[in-house]
Motif scaffolding. Sequence first.
Motif, PDB file in Angstrom:
ATOM      1  N   ALA A   1      -4.656 -44.947 -15.714  1.00  0.00           N
ATOM      2  CA  ALA A   1      -5.924 -45.386 -15.816  1.00  0.00           C
ATOM      3  C   ALA A   1      -6.015 -47.013 -16.561  1.00  0.00           C
ATOM      4  CB  ALA A   1      -6.624 -44.582 -16.594  1.00  0.00           C
ATOM      5  N   ILE A   2      -5.310 -47.022 -17.730  1.00  0.00           N
ATOM      6  CA  ILE A   2      -5.375 -48.406 -18.322  1.00  0.00           C
ATOM      7  C   ILE A   2      -4.722 -49.453 -17.490  1.00  0.00           C
ATOM      8  CG2 ILE A   2      -4.425 -49.619 -20.320  1.00  0.00           C
ATOM      9  CD1 ILE A   2      -6.648 -47.814 -21.076  1.00  0.00           C
TER      10      ILE A   2
ATOM     11  N   VAL B   1     -15.486 -49.552 -18.664  1.00  0.00           N
ATOM     12  CA  VAL B   1     -15.469 -49.930 -19.985  1.00  0.00           C
ATOM     13  C   VAL B   1     -16.393 -49.197 -20.612  1.00  0.00           C
ATOM     14  CG1 VAL B   1     -16.254 -52.009 -21.406  1.00  0.00           C
ATOM     15  CG2 VAL B   1     -14.595 -52.173 -19.637  1.00  0.00           C
ATOM     16  N   MET B   2     -17.714 -48.682 -20.008  1.00  0.00           N
ATOM     17  CA  MET B   2     -18.747 -47.745 -20.571  1.00  0.00           C
ATOM     18  C   MET B   2     -18.156 -46.540 -21.038  1.00  0.00           C
ATOM     19  SD  MET B   2     -21.921 -49.117 -18.198  1.00  0.00           S
ATOM     20  CE  MET B   2     -22.869 -47.875 -19.034  1.00  0.00           C
ATOM     21  N   SER B   3     -16.885 -46.015 -20.608  1.00  0.00           N
ATOM     22  CA  SER B   3     -16.310 -44.983 -21.436  1.00  0.00           C
ATOM     23  C   SER B   3     -16.242 -44.900 -23.031  1.00  0.00           C
ATOM     24  CB  SER B   3     -14.880 -44.434 -20.666  1.00  0.00           C
ATOM     25  OG  SER B   3     -14.178 -45.541 -21.269  1.00  0.00           O
ATOM     26  N   TYR B   4     -16.191 -46.276 -23.363  1.00  0.00           N
ATOM     27  CA  TYR B   4     -16.431 -46.556 -24.765  1.00  0.00           C
ATOM     28  C   TYR B   4     -14.778 -46.373 -25.479  1.00  0.00           C
ATOM     29  CZ  TYR B   4     -21.508 -46.602 -24.722  1.00  0.00           C
ATOM     30  OH  TYR B   4     -22.616 -47.036 -24.522  1.00  0.00           O
ATOM     31  N   ASN B   5     -13.994 -46.227 -24.618  1.00  0.00           N
ATOM     32  CA  ASN B   5     -12.541 -46.122 -24.922  1.00  0.00           C
ATOM     33  C   ASN B   5     -12.023 -47.446 -25.285  1.00  0.00           C
ATOM     34  OD1 ASN B   5      -9.448 -46.140 -24.442  1.00  0.00           O
ATOM     35  ND2 ASN B   5     -10.097 -43.947 -24.675  1.00  0.00           N
ATOM     36  N   GLY B   6     -11.334 -47.572 -26.433  1.00  0.00           N
ATOM     37  CA  GLY B   6     -10.944 -49.187 -26.816  1.00  0.00           C
ATOM     38  C   GLY B   6      -9.759 -49.639 -25.935  1.00  0.00           C
ATOM     39  N   GLY B   7      -8.883 -48.501 -25.642  1.00  0.00           N
ATOM     40  CA  GLY B   7      -7.952 -48.938 -24.779  1.00  0.00           C
ATOM     41  C   GLY B   7      -8.267 -49.560 -23.431  1.00  0.00           C
ATOM     42  N   VAL B   8      -9.361 -48.909 -22.839  1.00  0.00           N
ATOM     43  CA  VAL B   8     -10.076 -49.483 -21.558  1.00  0.00           C
ATOM     44  C   VAL B   8     -10.469 -50.705 -21.664  1.00  0.00           C
ATOM     45  CG1 VAL B   8     -11.618 -48.684 -19.704  1.00  0.00           C
ATOM     46  CG2 VAL B   8     -10.092 -47.017 -20.742  1.00  0.00           C
ATOM     47  N   PHE B   9     -11.216 -51.025 -22.635  1.00  0.00           N
ATOM     48  CA  PHE B   9     -11.956 -52.239 -23.086  1.00  0.00           C
ATOM     49  C   PHE B   9     -10.671 -53.254 -23.410  1.00  0.00           C
ATOM     50  CE2 PHE B   9     -13.369 -55.398 -26.080  1.00  0.00           C
ATOM     51  CZ  PHE B   9     -14.347 -55.929 -25.777  1.00  0.00           C
ATOM     52  N   ILE B  10     -10.060 -52.982 -23.848  1.00  0.00           N
ATOM     53  CA  ILE B  10      -9.076 -54.012 -24.055  1.00  0.00           C
ATOM     54  C   ILE B  10      -7.945 -54.388 -22.912  1.00  0.00           C
ATOM     55  CG2 ILE B  10      -6.549 -54.473 -25.059  1.00  0.00           C
ATOM     56  CD1 ILE B  10      -7.603 -53.296 -27.671  1.00  0.00           C
ATOM     57  N   ALA B  11      -7.901 -53.335 -22.040  1.00  0.00           N
ATOM     58  CA  ALA B  11      -7.074 -53.591 -20.575  1.00  0.00           C
ATOM     59  C   ALA B  11      -7.982 -54.402 -19.711  1.00  0.00           C
ATOM     60  CB  ALA B  11      -7.029 -52.249 -20.165  1.00  0.00           C
ATOM     61  N   ALA B  12      -9.409 -54.056 -19.703  1.00  0.00           N
ATOM     62  CA  ALA B  12     -10.393 -55.003 -18.799  1.00  0.00           C
ATOM     63  C   ALA B  12     -10.343 -56.491 -19.500  1.00  0.00           C
ATOM     64  CB  ALA B  12     -11.732 -54.378 -19.077  1.00  0.00           C
ATOM     65  N   ALA B  13     -10.556 -56.529 -20.671  1.00  0.00           N
ATOM     66  CA  ALA B  13     -10.657 -57.877 -21.091  1.00  0.00           C
ATOM     67  C   ALA B  13      -9.487 -58.734 -20.837  1.00  0.00           C
ATOM     68  CB  ALA B  13     -10.761 -58.020 -22.614  1.00  0.00           C
TER      69      ALA B  13
ATOM     70  N   HIS C   1     -21.456 -43.399 -29.046  1.00  0.00           N
ATOM     71  CA  HIS C   1     -21.915 -44.506 -28.645  1.00  0.00           C
ATOM     72  C   HIS C   1     -21.180 -45.886 -29.358  1.00  0.00           C
ATOM     73  CE1 HIS C   1     -24.948 -43.139 -26.042  1.00  0.00           C
ATOM     74  NE2 HIS C   1     -25.366 -42.242 -26.972  1.00  0.00           N
ATOM     75  N   PHE C   2     -19.900 -45.736 -29.525  1.00  0.00           N
ATOM     76  CA  PHE C   2     -19.082 -46.524 -30.191  1.00  0.00           C
ATOM     77  C   PHE C   2     -17.601 -46.466 -29.578  1.00  0.00           C
ATOM     78  CE2 PHE C   2     -19.620 -43.071 -32.920  1.00  0.00           C
ATOM     79  CZ  PHE C   2     -18.433 -42.520 -33.208  1.00  0.00           C
ATOM     80  N   PHE C   3     -16.852 -47.526 -29.920  1.00  0.00           N
ATOM     81  CA  PHE C   3     -15.541 -47.330 -29.426  1.00  0.00           C
ATOM     82  C   PHE C   3     -14.630 -46.438 -30.157  1.00  0.00           C
ATOM     83  CE2 PHE C   3     -16.326 -51.857 -27.844  1.00  0.00           C
ATOM     84  CZ  PHE C   3     -16.137 -51.616 -26.504  1.00  0.00           C
ATOM     85  N   TYR C   4     -13.837 -45.705 -29.419  1.00  0.00           N
ATOM     86  CA  TYR C   4     -12.924 -44.615 -29.971  1.00  0.00           C
ATOM     87  C   TYR C   4     -11.429 -44.983 -29.348  1.00  0.00           C
ATOM     88  CZ  TYR C   4     -13.333 -42.074 -25.583  1.00  0.00           C
ATOM     89  OH  TYR C   4     -13.352 -41.725 -24.432  1.00  0.00           O
ATOM     90  N   TRP C   5     -10.543 -44.662 -30.013  1.00  0.00           N
ATOM     91  CA  TRP C   5      -9.217 -44.655 -29.868  1.00  0.00           C
ATOM     92  C   TRP C   5      -8.338 -43.554 -29.385  1.00  0.00           C
ATOM     93  CZ3 TRP C   5      -8.425 -49.654 -28.807  1.00  0.00           C
ATOM     94  CH2 TRP C   5      -9.104 -50.677 -29.563  1.00  0.00           C
ATOM     95  N   GLY C   6      -7.778 -43.516 -28.212  1.00  0.00           N
ATOM     96  CA  GLY C   6      -7.089 -42.245 -27.702  1.00  0.00           C
ATOM     97  C   GLY C   6      -6.968 -41.839 -26.319  1.00  0.00           C
ATOM     98  N   LYS C   7      -6.253 -40.995 -25.942  1.00  0.00           N
ATOM     99  CA  LYS C   7      -6.266 -40.744 -24.461  1.00  0.00           C
ATOM    100  C   LYS C   7      -7.267 -39.585 -24.081  1.00  0.00           C
ATOM    101  CE  LYS C   7      -3.130 -36.852 -25.507  1.00  0.00           C
ATOM    102  NZ  LYS C   7      -1.960 -36.118 -25.170  1.00  0.00           N
TER     103      LYS C   7
END
Length: 151
Positions: free
Chosen positions: A63-64, A114-126, A37-43
């Motif tokens: 995916a990104i 974005v709800m996957s909590y992956n930091g890369g996905v969040f940045i890509a969406a923003a 339930h927090f952002f994490y980094w990695g594939k």
Amino acid sequence: MELNPKSLFLDHHSTISAPPPPPAAPPPAPHAHHQPHFFYWGKEAQFLFSGWPDNHTGMYALAIILVFFVAIVVEFLSNLDLVKPGSHRTAAVFFQAGFHAVRAGLRYMVILAVMSYNGGVFIAAALGHAVGYVIFGSGLSRKEARPNRCI
């Protein structure tokens, strides 16, 4: 011989003991379905579809990129006027409703990613939303600037 009610169920060598405890539940196995339930980094991510991108670097990069471009498309569709304002014909209303449903569906796909909590996905969406806004919503691609609209 005297009958004892306890002797009907127990012989002289038996003792009453508590039933064995239930087996302990095994610890949950780490897998992609359990996301923190927090952002994490990695594939090591899974979003939108089961087993995708499944720890593959190429699939994660795809995916990104996909999330980035879907966010741009959402901004494009949010700033697209296909039906003239004031048009109340039945066909126009149903077309607008269908168009709105497609736009909302794409927005929700970005939200679910974005709800996957992956930091890369969040940045890509923003970044995708920001780039889409600059291109389609800010007036840079038009001769006349349009008033700022909420999503």
